[in-house]
Design an enzyme around this catalytic site. Structure first.
Site: not given
Ligand SMILES: [Zn+2]
Length: 187
Positions: A33, A37, A67
């Site tokens: 991520c 996120c 994300c």
């Protein structure tokens, strides 16, 4: 340039400022991520951080659908990322807009405009936030005095440091150190 604890704090706060500088990889889900996120936070022990997208993918992680850390960036985003990387590595120095512009090879005017477009802030504001992040970390993890930290993170005057710290953290450095502030539980 950033310790594990600092990066952990950034992801707990879903901090967009550091997007692109590092990636959070979760060993249990094999997903990675952006720092910002908004998905549920992993357990700290399951996290590892990577500074390059190539490395995190090589390690077998897949991009988070929420994300989308792998999404191709525009040239403007690349400029902003380069500036932010430079700020994170050089926050101690006395930096001016023209130094940043020179670093990424564009005009100061263009840099400020693109930066603001992408982040909603000026490079100056961004630099101050990076300095305050660092100061907050030093307050919690060292015994340096407020004044030492002020200069350590690149402020030229203590009054400016106190003012900006209070603006961003809604408490004084001393209050922050004593834990008299609202903090998310990161464990
Ligand atoms: Zn994600």
């Amino acid at each position: 340039m950033l310790t594990f604890e600092e990066m952990w704090q950034r992801i707990i706060e879903c901090d967009r400022k550091y997007d692109g500088l590092f990636f959070t990889a979760v060993k249990t889900t094999k997903i990675y991520c952006r720092p910002s996120c908004r998905s549920r936070k992993p357990k700290k022990v399951n996290v590892e951080f990577y500074d390059q997208i190539g490395k995190v993918e090589e390690a077998g992680y897949r991009a988070c659908k929420r994300c989308q850390p792998e999404v191709e960036h525009s040239p403007q985003v690349a400029i902003v990322k380069n500036v932010v990387t430079f700020l994170v590595n050089n926050y101690k120095q006395h930096l001016q807009l023209k130094d940043l512009a020179e670093e990424v090879g564009v005009s100061p005017f263009y840099l400020e405009r693109v930066f603001k477009q992408e982040t909603g802030e000026t490079p100056r504001m961004y630099l101050e936030k990076i300095r305050i992040d660092k100061a907050a970390y030093l307050l919690k993890s060292t015994k340096l005095t407020n004044l030492e930290i002020c200069f350590e993170v690149g402020f030229q005057s203590s009054s400016n440091f106190y003012k900006i710290f209070k603006n961003i953290k809604s408490c004084s450095p001393s209050e922050y150190r004593k834990g008299l502030h609202y903090e998310l539980d990161g464990s």
